[in-house]
Scaffold this motif. Structure first.
Motif, PDB file in Angstrom:
ATOM      1  N   ASP A  22      -2.706  -8.881   4.833  1.00 19.96           N
ATOM      2  CA  ASP A  22      -1.564  -8.626   5.716  1.00 19.96           C
ATOM      3  C   ASP A  22      -1.863  -9.118   7.129  1.00 19.96           C
ATOM      4  OD1 ASP A  22      -3.387  -6.667   6.375  1.00 19.96           O
ATOM      5  OD2 ASP A  22      -1.855  -5.197   6.869  1.00 19.96           O
ATOM      6  N   LYS A  35      -1.046  -8.042  11.106  1.00 16.91           N
ATOM      7  CA  LYS A  35      -0.458  -6.952  11.889  1.00 16.91           C
ATOM      8  C   LYS A  35      -0.033  -7.354  13.304  1.00 16.91           C
ATOM      9  CE  LYS A  35      -2.305  -2.943   9.533  1.00 16.91           C
ATOM     10  NZ  LYS A  35      -3.404  -3.393   8.657  1.00 16.91           N
ATOM     11  N   GLY A  67       3.984  -3.054  12.763  1.00 14.59           N
ATOM     12  CA  GLY A  67       3.896  -2.464  11.423  1.00 14.59           C
ATOM     13  C   GLY A  67       3.479  -3.502  10.395  1.00 14.59           C
ATOM     14  N   TYR A 115      -3.468   4.484   0.000  1.00 11.78           N
ATOM     15  CA  TYR A 115      -3.573   3.225   0.754  1.00 11.78           C
ATOM     16  C   TYR A 115      -4.735   3.413   1.728  1.00 11.78           C
ATOM     17  CZ  TYR A 115      -1.724   0.203   4.677  1.00 11.78           C
ATOM     18  OH  TYR A 115      -1.543  -0.664   5.712  1.00 11.78           O
ATOM     19  N   ASN A 137      -3.452   6.069   4.316  1.00 12.15           N
ATOM     20  CA  ASN A 137      -2.010   6.236   4.278  1.00 12.15           C
ATOM     21  C   ASN A 137      -1.632   6.708   2.884  1.00 12.15           C
ATOM     22  OD1 ASN A 137      -1.488   5.313   6.974  1.00 12.15           O
ATOM     23  ND2 ASN A 137      -1.979   3.270   6.256  1.00 12.15           N
ATOM     24  N   ARG A 157       1.162   6.129   1.012  1.00 12.80           N
ATOM     25  CA  ARG A 157       2.363   5.406   0.573  1.00 12.80           C
ATOM     26  C   ARG A 157       2.022   3.943   0.423  1.00 12.80           C
ATOM     27  NH1 ARG A 157       2.763   2.620   5.120  1.00 12.80           N
ATOM     28  NH2 ARG A 157       1.635   3.567   6.833  1.00 12.80           N
ATOM     29  N   GLY A 204       2.310   0.048   1.597  1.00 19.78           N
ATOM     30  CA  GLY A 204       2.452  -0.576   2.911  1.00 19.78           C
ATOM     31  C   GLY A 204       3.727  -1.396   2.989  1.00 19.78           C
ATOM     32  N   ASP A 205       4.153  -1.626   4.203  1.00 19.91           N
ATOM     33  CA  ASP A 205       5.297  -2.490   4.471  1.00 19.91           C
ATOM     34  C   ASP A 205       4.801  -3.548   5.438  1.00 19.91           C
ATOM     35  OD1 ASP A 205       7.671  -3.657   5.281  1.00 19.91           O
ATOM     36  OD2 ASP A 205       8.754  -1.766   5.435  1.00 19.91           O
ATOM     37  N   PRO A 206       4.601  -4.801   5.089  1.00 24.35           N
ATOM     38  CA  PRO A 206       5.220  -5.532   3.983  1.00 24.35           C
ATOM     39  C   PRO A 206       4.332  -5.730   2.746  1.00 24.35           C
ATOM     40  CG  PRO A 206       4.305  -7.106   5.509  1.00 24.35           C
ATOM     41  CD  PRO A 206       3.955  -5.729   6.037  1.00 24.35           C
ATOM     42  N   GLU A 207       3.248  -4.975   2.591  1.00 24.45           N
ATOM     43  CA  GLU A 207       2.384  -5.223   1.435  1.00 24.45           C
ATOM     44  C   GLU A 207       3.137  -5.018   0.120  1.00 24.45           C
ATOM     45  OE1 GLU A 207       1.643  -3.514   4.142  1.00 24.45           O
ATOM     46  OE2 GLU A 207      -0.452  -3.698   4.714  1.00 24.45           O
TER      47      GLU A 207
HETATM   48  N1  GLY Z   1       1.650  -2.699   6.948  1.00 26.02           N
HETATM   49  C1  GLY Z   1       1.080  -1.526   7.457  1.00 26.02           C
HETATM   50  C2  GLY Z   1       1.683  -0.257   7.036  1.00 26.02           C
HETATM   51  O1  GLY Z   1       2.555  -0.202   6.181  1.00 26.02           O
HETATM   52  O2  GLY Z   1       1.277   0.778   7.561  1.00 26.02           O
END
Ligand code: GLY
Length: 431
Positions: free
Chosen positions: A210, A212, A224, A268, A288, A290, A292-295
């Motif tokens: 990713d 950042k 993010g 995560y 984390n 959940r 990831g966004d955009p993973e």
């Molecule tokens: N891409 C990082 C996040 O979802 O926290």
């Protein structure tokens, strides 16, 4: 079966899209969605976790999947379970792993999991004394949830003092900054590592690279996430086993046995891989709870296994029987964000700082159907015009036999999209 996805962003669009691919799913609902999600699912205007549970009960939803951390930390899993509704995600107690950076670091230290040297402070004066005394570069982290932006990487003592002031005194992240975790800044290779877990077994997902920082060449502020691709360039089976045995397994077993937490859902791990002699040490920077966004936008299109089957296995404690199958093609995601624009009172700097919303978007209907477009911050006005509603607006996910092909496809399609102030990183996947 009827599935409810909780979320409004690009990750949540990808989750809803993945459920919509399942032969077992008749209808996907999303609370509360966005304009892109509305094209593949029924958006439901449920904003609180109680409204979401009321909807799931009334509509007889068979399975709920939670995208973002906020409803998890607010106890959505406990609420649904108390009403006998099937839901995937950690409960409120286990969600502390993301909602309190400070308590989590203390827990990881007690479990003997590799972490950077750190201390926790609720008094800014003592925090300042500490950074002066240690002298080495640090990262100052707000304790609570801060939309992925709560970690300030500092290069020297004045920088660290400014971070302490901003987080603890100016409260740029609100009450999330009442305490801070101050960590030694490590040098190494950074990696995001995702797993499914039923609280006993852990199944790792394919890895993702990713990006950042806001601008090309990893310059600009932390965001993010500005883009991603998968497969990962250097994560191999040996490293996966190292992370599983040194971090994921002792963590899931340790929180269960020592703290009575059954952690079920997505795990995560934000890691820094440091080298000590011939050994690679996966040090945990953050956890984390959940995807990831955009993973998620590149992982889920590569997952050939039905997500419903994986969710059922997590809920019934049968994850040890699951073998995930993955498409070998590359996926690459570029995110279009709301960049600098002129407003009535001057300039908006653009994401991740202030940005303008309500800006018309064109060209999305011309994107090649071989690519996926997942929306983060969009809505339609009364006339059907697509408008921006957020900093991250939408992403394009392409497919390719190799990284270069995936990259060329995504860049070509992104050229078709346009809105005032639109920017995106041009170096995603350019190794
Ligand atoms: N891409 C990082 C996040 O979802 O926290």
């Amino acid at each position: 079966m009827k599935v409810l996805v909780i979320g409004t962003g690009g990750r949540d669009h990808a989750i809803a899209w993945k459920f919509a691919q399942s032969r077992r799913v008749k209808q996907v609902y999303v609370a509360h969605g966005n304009a892109g999600i509305a094209e593949i699912a029924t958006c439901v205007d449920a904003r609180t976790i109680t409204e979401m549970a009321d909807f799931a009960e009334k509509e007889r939803i068979d399975l709920t999947f939670v995208g973002p951390e906020k409803p998890l930390s607010a106890g959505i899993v406990d609420l649904f379970e108390s009403r006998g509704l099937a839901i995937v995600g950690p409960n409120q107690q286990a969600s502390r792993l993301e909602s309190s950076k400070c308590d989590t670091k203390v827990m990881l230290r007690e479990l003997g999991i590799p972490i950077p040297e750190f201390e926790v402070f609720s008094d800014p004066e003592k925090a300042r004394d500490y950074v002066r005394q240690v002298g080495y570069p640090v990262v100052v982290k707000a304790d609570g949830l801060a939309a992925g932006k709560g970690s300030l990487v500092c290069s020297g003592i004045p920088d660290a003092e400014a971070a302490i002031r901003a987080i603890m005194e100016e409260r740029i992240f609100g009450d999330a900054g009442a305490r801070v975790d101050i960590e030694k800044r490590l040098n190494g290779r950074e990696l995001s590592f995702f797993c499914f877990t039923d609280g006993y077994s852990i199944v790792p997902m394919e890895a993702v690279q990713d990006y950042k920082r806001a601008r090309d060449n990893d310059e600009g502020k932390n965001t993010g996430g500005m883009g991603a691709y998968s497969p990962h360039p250097w994560l191999d089976e040996v490293l996966v086993q190292t992370i599983m045995s040194q971090v994921a397994e002792p963590l899931i077993q340790g929180v269960r046995e020592k703290y009575g937490m059954l952690y079920r859902g997505i795990l995560y791990l934000g890691l820094m891989l440091t080298e000590e002699g011939a050994q690679t040490i996966p040090q945990v920077l953050e956890i984390n709870i959940r995807l990831g966004d955009p993973e998620a936008q590149v992982i889920l299109p590569r997952l050939d296994t039905d997500l419903v089957d994986v969710c059922e296995a997590m809920l019934t404690g049968r994850l040890k029987d699951v073998r995930l199958s993955w498409d070998e093609h590359y996926r690459l995601c570029l995110i279009a964000v709301s960049g600098p624009t002129k407003g009535k009172k001057g300039w908006y700097k653009g994401y991740p700082d202030r940005y303008k919303i309500g800006v018309p978007i064109t060209g999305v209907d011309r994107i090649d159907p071989a690519c996926l477009a997942f929306h983060s911050g969009t809505e339609r006005d009364g006339a059907g015009q697509l408008l921006t509603t957020g900093g991250r607006v939408l992403c394009i996910v392409s497919r390719g036999r190799d990284l270069a092909e995936a990259r060329a496809n995504a860049c070509g399609e992104m050229e078709k999209v346009s809105f005032e102030g639109m920017t995106y990183r041009k170096d995603i996947g350019k190794n």
